[in-house]
Design a protein around this motif. Structure first.
Motif, short mmCIF file in Angstrom:
data_model
loop_
_atom_site.label_atom_id
_atom_site.label_comp_id
_atom_site.label_asym_id
_atom_site.label_seq_id
_atom_site.Cartn_x
_atom_site.Cartn_y
_atom_site.Cartn_z
N ASN A 7 0.83 -1.20 0.00
CA ASN A 7 0.00 0.00 0.00
C ASN A 7 0.87 1.25 0.00
O ASN A 7 0.41 2.34 -0.34
N MET A 8 2.14 1.10 0.38
CA MET A 8 3.08 2.22 0.44
C MET A 8 3.62 2.54 -0.96
O MET A 8 4.10 3.63 -1.20
N THR A 11 2.34 2.84 -7.02
CA THR A 11 1.75 2.29 -8.25
C THR A 11 0.48 1.51 -7.91
O THR A 11 0.36 0.93 -6.84
N PRO A 12 -0.46 1.49 -8.86
CA PRO A 12 -1.70 0.75 -8.63
C PRO A 12 -1.43 -0.74 -8.41
O PRO A 12 -0.43 -1.28 -8.90
N ILE A 13 -2.33 -1.39 -7.71
CA ILE A 13 -2.20 -2.81 -7.37
C ILE A 13 -2.05 -3.67 -8.64
O ILE A 13 -1.20 -4.55 -8.70
N TYR A 14 -2.85 -3.39 -9.67
CA TYR A 14 -2.78 -4.22 -10.88
C TYR A 14 -1.40 -4.12 -11.53
O TYR A 14 -0.88 -5.09 -12.06
N GLU A 15 -0.77 -2.92 -11.44
CA GLU A 15 0.57 -2.75 -12.00
C GLU A 15 1.62 -3.51 -11.18
O GLU A 15 2.57 -4.06 -11.73
N GLN A 16 1.43 -3.53 -9.86
CA GLN A 16 2.34 -4.29 -9.01
C GLN A 16 2.28 -5.78 -9.35
O GLN A 16 3.31 -6.45 -9.44
#
Length: 124
Positions: A7-8, A11-16
Motif C-alpha cells: 500500500n506504500m 503504483t496501482p495494485i494491478y501494476e504491481q
C-alpha cells in the motif's frame, strides 16, 4: 505464486501484480506454457478484487507475456526472444539511470563512470 503487494508503493495494485509476474517470466521462474492461477484464485489469495487481477492479466496479455484460453485459463506465452530482450534492455536502462544519478551525486565524471562500468561489465 508469491506476489507481494504494498500500500506504500505509489503504483496501482494491478501494476504491481503485472510487474511481478513479468519479472518471474523474464527471470525464467515461470516457463512458457505454464498455467497461472485463475483470476479468482489470485484475487482470493491476495484479498483483492477480481477486477484488479483481470486488469493485470489483460495488461500482460496485451504486452505478449500471457495467452488466455477461454474456459482453460491464462498461460505464460511462448518465448518471444525479441520481447524478452526489450524487457531486459528496459531493466538495464532503469538500473543504469540510478547508477548515473549515484555517480553524479558522488562527483564522478563521465569517463570515470564509464571506466567503472566497463570494469564491472568485464567481471561478470
Amino acid at each position: 505464486m508469491e506476489i507481494i503487494l504494498s500500500n506504500m508503493d505509489g503504483t496501482p495494485i494491478y501494476e504491481q501484480i503485472a510487474r511481478q509476474i513479468k519479472a518471474k517470466i523474464v527471470s525464467g521462474e515461470l516457463k512458457p506454457g505454464e498455467a497461472l492461477p485463475s483470476m479468482r484464485l489470485l484475487a482470493k489469495e491476495l484479498r483483492i478484487s477480481v477486477i484488479t487481477t483481470k486488469r493485470a492479466y489483460e495488461e500482460l496479455e496485451r504486452e505478449g507475456f500471457l495467452t488466455t484460453q477461454t474456459g482453460r485459463g491464462s498461460f505464460v506465452a511462448p518465448c518471444n526472444t525479441e520481447l524478452l530482450r526489450e524487457e531486459h534492455l528496459r531493466v538495464a536502462e532503469e538500473h543504469l539511470g540510478m547508477a548515473v544519478d549515484a555517480a553524479k551525486l558522488g562527483g564522478l565524471g563521465k569517463d570515470e563512470f564509464l571506466s567503472v562500468a566497463s570494469t564491472l561489465f568485464e567481471e561478470v
